[in-house]
Scaffold this active site. Structure first.
Site, PDB file in Angstrom:
ATOM      1  N   GLY A  26       1.145  -3.629  -3.443  1.00  0.00           N
ATOM      2  CA  GLY A  26      -0.014  -3.029  -2.802  1.00  0.00           C
ATOM      3  C   GLY A  26      -1.298  -3.236  -3.575  1.00  0.00           C
ATOM      4  N   TYR A 176       0.808  17.460  -2.443  1.00  0.00           N
ATOM      5  CA  TYR A 176       0.196  16.177  -2.791  1.00  0.00           C
ATOM      6  C   TYR A 176      -1.259  16.370  -3.193  1.00  0.00           C
ATOM      7  CZ  TYR A 176      -1.521  11.391  -2.414  1.00  0.00           C
ATOM      8  OH  TYR A 176      -2.102  10.166  -2.684  1.00  0.00           O
TER       9      TYR A 176
END
Length: 313
Positions: A26, A176
């Site tokens: 990525g 998160y």
């Protein structure tokens, strides 16, 4: 919709030792390739060595003279962070740039690290913080630039101070956001303490905006067998030029890590509407990151939880 080219200029990094987490695919692989092209000696700590070897091959295909090597690291294990820290200290070479880019996002149910911390908080924040603590002597020797990769999610939610491990009521996205807010607070406090005590380290924050990276792809290692539905939408928006691309997502961190001069305590991200895409620029800190008191509190809690002294003395 045709995109205008977006890029950053990276100075010559010959003689610069860089440690980059999350560099095996990525936007991390984009960052790694760019730094290798600039002449850096690149160290890629990886959990999955198969992916790591594939990354080495990809980098060397683009940059045959690249100086890049793998190390073992599982950020969800404090023992693993300590082992990498010990190995690099034994090598003894100063570290000039550290980019903490690796992370996990949205496991389908609450999970914990091997040390018992909520997975996202333990990996995204505590694992990186512990590694930085172990590497402080080398970072200080290299007058290092430290860049911590946050998320647009750090602009929502809050630190669950009374239940950092989300044991009472679990919310995956809330956890998160907490992990990225904690990580940002820690980075800003690192910069403040370095200035106060003369460590010679500067620390910046970055966020990639929104792009179709592998963060929301199928991740069997955290129990997610399929990509989350939002990834399809993000991919479509990326094609329309509304959100970023995998390549553009890595540019704010590259800018934070490589812009010459005194860049400590700054925050970089895309300049488009809502910060979801666009050119990398310096930005205002998210409101959740502006409290020095919260940053000091997170610094102290991080030392307590990891049992890693965050000092060079």
């Amino acid at each position: 919709m045709a995109r205008r080219p977006i890029d950053v200029t990276i100075p010559d990094f010959t003689g610069t030792r860089v440690v980059l987490t999350g560099g095996s695919d990525g936007m991390g692989l984009i960052i790694a390739t760019r730094l290798a092209a600039a002449g850096a000696e690149l160290i890629l700590p990886v959990r999955n060595h198969r992916k790591g070897e594939a990354a080495l091959t990809a980098i060397r295909e683009r940059e045959p003279k690249a100086r890049v090597s793998l190390r073992s690291l599982d950020l969800s294990s404090l023992e693993s962070t300590a082992a990498l820290g010990e190995a690099l200290r034994q090598e003894g070479d100063p570290i000039h740039v550290f980019i903490g880019n690796a992370g996990v996002m949205n496991p389908p149910e609450r999970q914990t690290t091997v040390d018992g911390f909520e997975l996202q908080f333990g990996t995204n924040h505590l694992g990186h913080a512990a590694l930085i603590g172990h590497l402080l002597p080398l970072l200080r020797a290299g007058n290092a630039r430290v860049t911590l990769q946050l998320s647009i999610a750090a602009n929502q939610g809050a630190v669950n101070w009374d239940d950092l491990n989300w044991e009472r009521a679990y919310n995956s996205m809330g956890a998160y956001s907490q992990s990225k807010i904690a990580y940002g607070l820690f980075g800003l406090e690192l910069d403040r303490r370095s200035r106060a005590y003369g460590w010679g380290i500067s620390a910046n924050l970055a966020h990639p905006g929104i792009a179709p990276t592998n963060l929301l792809a199928a991740r069997p290692e955290i129990g997610r067998t399929e990509a989350v539905p939002a990834r399809r939408v993000i991919t479509a928006l990326s094609r329309l030029g509304i959100t970023g691309t995998v390549t553009s997502a890595g540019l704010p961190a590259l800018m934070a890590a490589t812009t010459p001069g005194d860049q400590g305590g700054k925050f970089f991200g895309p300049n488009g509407v809502g910060g979801v895409g666009g050119r990398p620029t310096e930005q205002k800190l998210y409101s959740r990151l502006r409290s020095p008191e919260d940053a000091r509190r997170m610094w102290d809690l991080t030392q307590q939880l990891t049992q890693v002294p965050l000092s060079t003395t």
